[in-house]
Design a protein around this motif. Structure first.
Motif, PDB file in Angstrom:
ATOM      1  N   PHE A   1       0.839  -1.194   0.000  1.00  0.00           N
ATOM      2  CA  PHE A   1       0.000   0.000   0.000  1.00  0.00           C
ATOM      3  C   PHE A   1       0.875   1.244   0.000  1.00  0.00           C
ATOM      4  O   PHE A   1       1.999   1.232   0.492  1.00  0.00           O
ATOM      5  CB  PHE A   1      -0.915  -0.007   1.223  1.00  0.00           C
ATOM      6  N   ILE A   2       0.301   2.311  -0.506  1.00  0.00           N
ATOM      7  CA  ILE A   2       1.043   3.573  -0.509  1.00  0.00           C
ATOM      8  C   ILE A   2       0.379   4.547   0.458  1.00  0.00           C
ATOM      9  O   ILE A   2      -0.826   4.490   0.684  1.00  0.00           O
ATOM     10  CB  ILE A   2       1.114   4.188  -1.916  1.00  0.00           C
ATOM     11  N   ASN A   3       1.195   5.417   1.011  1.00  0.00           N
ATOM     12  CA  ASN A   3       0.627   6.391   1.945  1.00  0.00           C
ATOM     13  C   ASN A   3       0.080   7.595   1.168  1.00  0.00           C
ATOM     14  O   ASN A   3       0.248   7.712  -0.046  1.00  0.00           O
ATOM     15  CB  ASN A   3       1.661   6.805   2.997  1.00  0.00           C
ATOM     16  N   LYS A   4      -0.570   8.512   1.875  1.00  0.00           N
ATOM     17  CA  LYS A   4      -1.215   9.667   1.249  1.00  0.00           C
ATOM     18  C   LYS A   4      -0.215  10.566   0.529  1.00  0.00           C
ATOM     19  O   LYS A   4      -0.497  11.083  -0.553  1.00  0.00           O
ATOM     20  CB  LYS A   4      -1.987  10.475   2.292  1.00  0.00           C
ATOM     21  N   LYS A   5       0.965  10.734   1.109  1.00  0.00           N
ATOM     22  CA  LYS A   5       1.984  11.584   0.501  1.00  0.00           C
ATOM     23  C   LYS A   5       2.466  10.979  -0.833  1.00  0.00           C
ATOM     24  O   LYS A   5       2.604  11.691  -1.824  1.00  0.00           O
ATOM     25  CB  LYS A   5       3.156  11.765   1.467  1.00  0.00           C
ATOM     26  N   GLU A   6       2.700   9.672  -0.840  1.00  0.00           N
ATOM     27  CA  GLU A   6       3.121   8.997  -2.063  1.00  0.00           C
ATOM     28  C   GLU A   6       2.015   9.048  -3.125  1.00  0.00           C
ATOM     29  O   GLU A   6       2.292   9.283  -4.306  1.00  0.00           O
ATOM     30  CB  GLU A   6       3.481   7.537  -1.773  1.00  0.00           C
ATOM     31  N   LYS A   7       0.783   8.857  -2.692  1.00  0.00           N
ATOM     32  CA  LYS A   7      -0.346   8.898  -3.615  1.00  0.00           C
ATOM     33  C   LYS A   7      -0.456  10.272  -4.260  1.00  0.00           C
ATOM     34  O   LYS A   7      -0.639  10.388  -5.468  1.00  0.00           O
ATOM     35  CB  LYS A   7      -1.646   8.544  -2.883  1.00  0.00           C
ATOM     36  N   LYS A   8      -0.317  11.319  -3.469  1.00  0.00           N
ATOM     37  CA  LYS A   8      -0.396  12.680  -3.982  1.00  0.00           C
ATOM     38  C   LYS A   8       0.725  12.934  -5.001  1.00  0.00           C
ATOM     39  O   LYS A   8       0.493  13.525  -6.056  1.00  0.00           O
ATOM     40  CB  LYS A   8      -0.309  13.686  -2.832  1.00  0.00           C
ATOM     41  N   PHE A   9       1.922  12.467  -4.688  1.00  0.00           N
ATOM     42  CA  PHE A   9       3.069  12.623  -5.582  1.00  0.00           C
ATOM     43  C   PHE A   9       2.816  11.903  -6.915  1.00  0.00           C
ATOM     44  O   PHE A   9       3.061  12.453  -7.991  1.00  0.00           O
ATOM     45  CB  PHE A   9       4.335  12.082  -4.903  1.00  0.00           C
ATOM     46  N   ILE A  10       2.315  10.687  -6.850  1.00  0.00           N
ATOM     47  CA  ILE A  10       2.035   9.896  -8.058  1.00  0.00           C
ATOM     48  C   ILE A  10       0.963  10.577  -8.903  1.00  0.00           C
ATOM     49  O   ILE A  10       1.111  10.723 -10.120  1.00  0.00           O
ATOM     50  CB  ILE A  10       1.625   8.459  -7.679  1.00  0.00           C
ATOM     51  N   LEU A  11      -0.116  11.004  -8.260  1.00  0.00           N
ATOM     52  CA  LEU A  11      -1.197  11.664  -8.995  1.00  0.00           C
ATOM     53  C   LEU A  11      -0.729  12.968  -9.632  1.00  0.00           C
ATOM     54  O   LEU A  11      -1.128  13.300 -10.755  1.00  0.00           O
ATOM     55  CB  LEU A  11      -2.393  11.906  -8.074  1.00  0.00           C
TER      56      LEU A  11
END
Length: 108
Positions: free
Chosen positions: A1-11
């Motif tokens: 799973f990815i955390n919120k910070k990683e998800k934001k970076f990817i998006l």
């Protein structure tokens, strides 16, 4: 799973890539994707621009007005027309500029 910070970076990266593509590459037209690989010293679109083929259209195949390393394929063209157009560009680049353009796409 990815955390919120990683998800934001990817998006954000996906969004930036899509914006770049919309701004710099043809969309909503028939193409076969990026046509030629960049050479060691030049970007493929710069080489193609030097050939002054922007207004050339053969059997429904022409260079995209938005990015010359993409073809604009009209509904009237077929695969042989595309291959012949690609080979014409390669021959002209070799004859006029002594540059060998290698395709990104695989031709059979």
């Amino acid at each position: 799973f990815i955390n919120k910070k990683e998800k934001k970076f990817i998006l954000q990266n996906i969004t930036n890539s899509l914006k770049y593509r919309i701004k710099n590459q043809p969309i909503n037209i028939n193409t076969c994707g990026s046509l030629f690989k960049n050479t060691k010293n030049n970007k493929a679109y710069e080489i193609i621009n030097k050939l002054n083929l922007n207004d050339l259209c053969i059997n429904g195949v022409k260079l995209s007005s938005k990015h010359s390393n993409f073809l604009h394929l009209e509904n009237t063209c077929n695969s042989i027309d595309v291959i012949n157009f690609i080979k014409f560009i390669q021959k002209k680049a070799k004859n006029d500029l002594d540059i060998d353009l290698e395709t990104e796409i695989v031709l059979y």
